[in-house]
Design an enzyme around this catalytic site. Structure first.
Site, PDB file in Angstrom:
ATOM      1  N   ASP A 157      61.578  66.945  56.590  1.00 63.77           N
ATOM      2  CA  ASP A 157      61.014  66.394  57.816  1.00 63.77           C
ATOM      3  C   ASP A 157      59.604  65.875  57.530  1.00 63.77           C
ATOM      4  O   ASP A 157      58.641  66.645  57.518  1.00 63.77           O
ATOM      5  CB  ASP A 157      61.004  67.473  58.911  1.00 63.77           C
ATOM      6  CG  ASP A 157      60.374  66.951  60.191  1.00 63.77           C
ATOM      7  OD1 ASP A 157      60.370  67.707  61.183  1.00 63.77           O
ATOM      8  OD2 ASP A 157      59.863  65.807  60.201  1.00 63.77           O
ATOM      9  N   LYS A 216      56.161  58.627  63.729  1.00 67.08           N
ATOM     10  CA  LYS A 216      54.706  58.390  63.836  1.00 67.08           C
ATOM     11  C   LYS A 216      54.256  57.082  63.165  1.00 67.08           C
ATOM     12  O   LYS A 216      54.363  56.004  63.756  1.00 67.08           O
ATOM     13  CB  LYS A 216      53.966  59.612  63.303  1.00 67.08           C
ATOM     14  CG  LYS A 216      54.297  60.902  64.127  1.00 67.08           C
ATOM     15  CD  LYS A 216      53.566  62.114  63.642  1.00 67.08           C
ATOM     16  CE  LYS A 216      54.076  63.394  64.295  1.00 67.08           C
ATOM     17  NZ  LYS A 216      53.332  63.772  65.487  1.00 67.08           N
ATOM     18  N   TYR A 265      57.583  72.959  62.871  1.00 69.51           N
ATOM     19  CA  TYR A 265      58.032  72.341  64.119  1.00 69.51           C
ATOM     20  C   TYR A 265      58.770  71.052  63.789  1.00 69.51           C
ATOM     21  O   TYR A 265      58.260  70.234  63.003  1.00 69.51           O
ATOM     22  CB  TYR A 265      56.829  72.047  65.016  1.00 69.51           C
ATOM     23  CG  TYR A 265      57.147  71.352  66.318  1.00 69.51           C
ATOM     24  CD1 TYR A 265      56.741  70.030  66.520  1.00 69.51           C
ATOM     25  CD2 TYR A 265      57.835  71.995  67.341  1.00 69.51           C
ATOM     26  CE1 TYR A 265      57.019  69.382  67.718  1.00 69.51           C
ATOM     27  CE2 TYR A 265      58.114  71.353  68.534  1.00 69.51           C
ATOM     28  CZ  TYR A 265      57.703  70.047  68.724  1.00 69.51           C
ATOM     29  OH  TYR A 265      57.983  69.414  69.910  1.00 69.51           O
TER      30      TYR A 265
HETATM   31  P1  KE4 Z   1      58.345  63.939  68.461  1.00 75.68           P
HETATM   32  O1  KE4 Z   1      59.678  64.313  69.104  1.00 75.68           O
HETATM   33  O2  KE4 Z   1      57.171  64.596  69.162  1.00 75.68           O
HETATM   34  O3  KE4 Z   1      58.166  62.447  68.301  1.00 75.68           O
HETATM   35  O4  KE4 Z   1      58.348  64.516  66.971  1.00 75.68           O
HETATM   36  C1  KE4 Z   1      58.625  65.861  66.765  1.00 75.68           C
HETATM   37  C2  KE4 Z   1      58.130  66.269  65.386  1.00 75.68           C
HETATM   38  C3  KE4 Z   1      59.053  66.442  64.374  1.00 75.68           C
HETATM   39  N1  KE4 Z   1      58.674  66.814  63.129  1.00 75.68           N
HETATM   40  C4  KE4 Z   1      57.364  67.013  62.844  1.00 75.68           C
HETATM   41  C5  KE4 Z   1      56.973  67.430  61.463  1.00 75.68           C
HETATM   42  C6  KE4 Z   1      56.379  66.838  63.844  1.00 75.68           C
HETATM   43  O5  KE4 Z   1      55.081  67.057  63.545  1.00 75.68           O
HETATM   44  C7  KE4 Z   1      56.756  66.458  65.141  1.00 75.68           C
HETATM   45  C8  KE4 Z   1      55.760  66.270  66.259  1.00 75.68           C
HETATM   46  N2  KE4 Z   1      54.445  66.625  65.969  1.00 75.68           N
HETATM   47  C9  KE4 Z   1      53.608  67.019  67.089  1.00 75.68           C
HETATM   48  C10 KE4 Z   1      52.244  67.367  66.519  1.00 75.68           C
HETATM   49  N3  KE4 Z   1      52.155  68.731  66.215  1.00 75.68           N
HETATM   50  C11 KE4 Z   1      53.561  65.997  68.175  1.00 75.68           C
HETATM   51  C12 KE4 Z   1      52.506  66.243  69.232  1.00 75.68           C
HETATM   52  C13 KE4 Z   1      53.118  66.648  70.548  1.00 75.68           C
HETATM   53  O6  KE4 Z   1      54.047  67.488  70.564  1.00 75.68           O
HETATM   54  O7  KE4 Z   1      52.623  66.111  71.580  1.00 75.68           O
END
Ligand code: KE4
Length: 432
Positions: free
Chosen positions: A240, A268, A145
């Site tokens: 990523d 994060k 993801y």
């Molecule tokens: P955000 O757009 O949610 O800030 O980041 C996306 C993203 C990109 N790359 C990786 C490896 C990520 O894990 C994420 C977001 N992680 C999720 C947890 N599985 C965020 C939690 C959520 O979607 O509320």
């Protein structure tokens, strides 16, 4: 049973004005059933809900809270920054400080651009790779993801998997026609894609140590072989590390597996809980980014002073106190205890850990990719999840998420967690 009166009322109210009652799907408990306790406040390793229940928190905002909830050093920095204003729309020295720290911590990054979310970081990195190479195709791995930008929301992981919508409606077929999918850890499949399309591939984007199908680790030099393939065909490698950055190790997973990506995405931890993400990499590639180069990308709140302040002090504290190494050792202790608790209940599950992250897969099969992660028994996970919640342990509400610890998680927290896990695994075993 814990009292959830106020959280339940809040959720009913939320569902009237917010889709699913949440601002991010995974929080909705859709995959585990029931209603999510609403946070009233956090402190250290603890979350307190609207009904006053206390939980040991292993979500940690899905990674950002390396130091736990409301660490004084971060709160003080945000408070001081806020006294001077919350946004300027003109450059600040703090953005330079954080950028310099990141480039020092992640040597593959000569330059970095701040954005506001991991989605923005990966979306921009993809555009940059296409701009730099003049090619259109992107390779991603099934179950990884990278946020919810159209071109990447195919066979996504995280809540997309849990909610059973790996290919979201609303994404035009044309947008994903240039997104090629390969199973993680499947080198022959990756070689085939390159054999077919290699000269049209702008980049491979990957989570080096995927955390969105649960935590899965690369096998048999998969990352090193991937790097060789991208170099052979002139494609870029986008790493990523939004989740794994400063969670797997101080230099990110790229430092653990000794790979040198062309572009890295972070998020994060670098915001200490405030909205910050970043993409960066080799100078000649980053020189394409506007206004230095022609590839456009912008953001009103990018480099926000409060977020920069939180990120700077978080990384300073992390370096000074060797937090990543300390948490890796502590995570190993906790996960070994969880494994003992499962085995005591006769459950032969899979326990994956890396740095301050871990996932328990409720399956007896080895988990090396999305397909094997899906062999997990989600009904068993639900029983375990709710038993732990009712015992005051708040886990990510999905089998396909990663758990996080923080510097604030104490030996006492671990003891309570392991006692609860013994009961929870026992309840799973009874159901079998
Ligand atoms: P955000 O757009 O949610 O800030 O980041 C996306 C993203 C990109 N790359 C990786 C490896 C990520 O894990 C994420 C977001 N992680 C999720 C947890 N599985 C965020 C939690 C959520 O979607 O509320």
């Amino acid at each position: 049973m814990l009292n959830h009166t106020k959280s339940t009322a809040a959720f009913e109210a939320a569902k009237k004005v917010i889709p699913g009652g949440v601002n991010s799907p995974v929080r909705s408990f859709r995959s585990v059933g029931g209603n999510p306790p609403f946070a009233a406040r956090g402190s250290g390793s603890k979350l307190y809900d609207l009904d006053g229940n206390e939980y040991i928190d292993y979500i940690m905002s899905y990674g950002p809270l390396l130091l736990g909830h409301a660490p004084a050093v971060v709160i003080d920095a945000i408070t001081a920054a806020a006294a001077g204003g919350t946004s300027y729309g003109i450059p600040t020295a703090a953005e330079v400080t954080l950028a310099e720290m990141i480039c020092k911590l992640v040597p593959s990054m000569d330059m970095v651009r701040m954005v506001n979310s991991g989605t923005e970081a990966t979306m921009s990195a993809i555009r940059l790779a296409r701009a730099y190479t003049g090619r259109d195709y992107i390779v991603k791995f099934i179950g990884c993801y990278h946020g919810h930008s159209d071109g990447l929301l195919v066979k996504a992981g995280s809540a997309a998997t849990t909610l059973g919508t790996p290919d979201s409606p609303g994404v035009p077929k044309g947008t994903v026609a240039t997104t090629l999918l390969v199973p993680f850890n499947d080198l022959p499949a990756l070689e085939n894609v390159f054999a077919e399309k290699g000269n049209e591939i702008a980049a491979v984007i990957m989570e080096p140590t995927p955390g969105n199908m649960g935590l899965v680790l690369p096998q048999n030099n998969f990352l090193q072989n991937m790097r060789k393939l991208t170099k052979k065909y002139g494609a870029l490698l986008i790493c990523d590390e939004v989740m794994s950055g400063f969670r797997s190790a101080q230099g990110g997973s790229q430092s653990l597996y000794d790979i040198d990506p062309d572009i890295t995405c972070l998020g994060k931890v670098i915001g200490g809980g405030l909205p910050v993400a970043a993409y960066g990499g080799k100078r000649d590639i980053m020189s394409m980014v506007s206004p230095m180069g022609p590839m456009y990308q912008a953001g009103t709140l990018s480099g926000n002073p409060l977020a920069m302040a939180a990120g700077i002090v978080s990384l300073q504290y992390m370096i000074k106190h060797d937090v990543c190494a300390k948490l890796a050792a502590r995570t190993a202790i906790l996960v070994s205890g969880l494994q003992n608790a499962a085995e005591k209940a006769g459950l032969n599950y899979q326990f994956h850990l890396l740095g301050s992250m871990f996932t328990v897969f409720f399956t007896e099969k080895e988990v090396t990719d999305y397909a094997t992660a899906l062999t997990s028994d989600q009904d068993a996970f639900k029983i375990y999840f709710h038993s732990m919640l009712e015992q005051g342990i708040y886990l990510p509400p999905s089998q396909f998420e990663t758990n996080f610890i923080s510097l604030a998680h104490s030996d006492e927290d671990f003891e309570k967690t392991l006692q609860a896990a013994e009961i929870a695994f026992g309840e799973v075993a009874k159901r079998k």
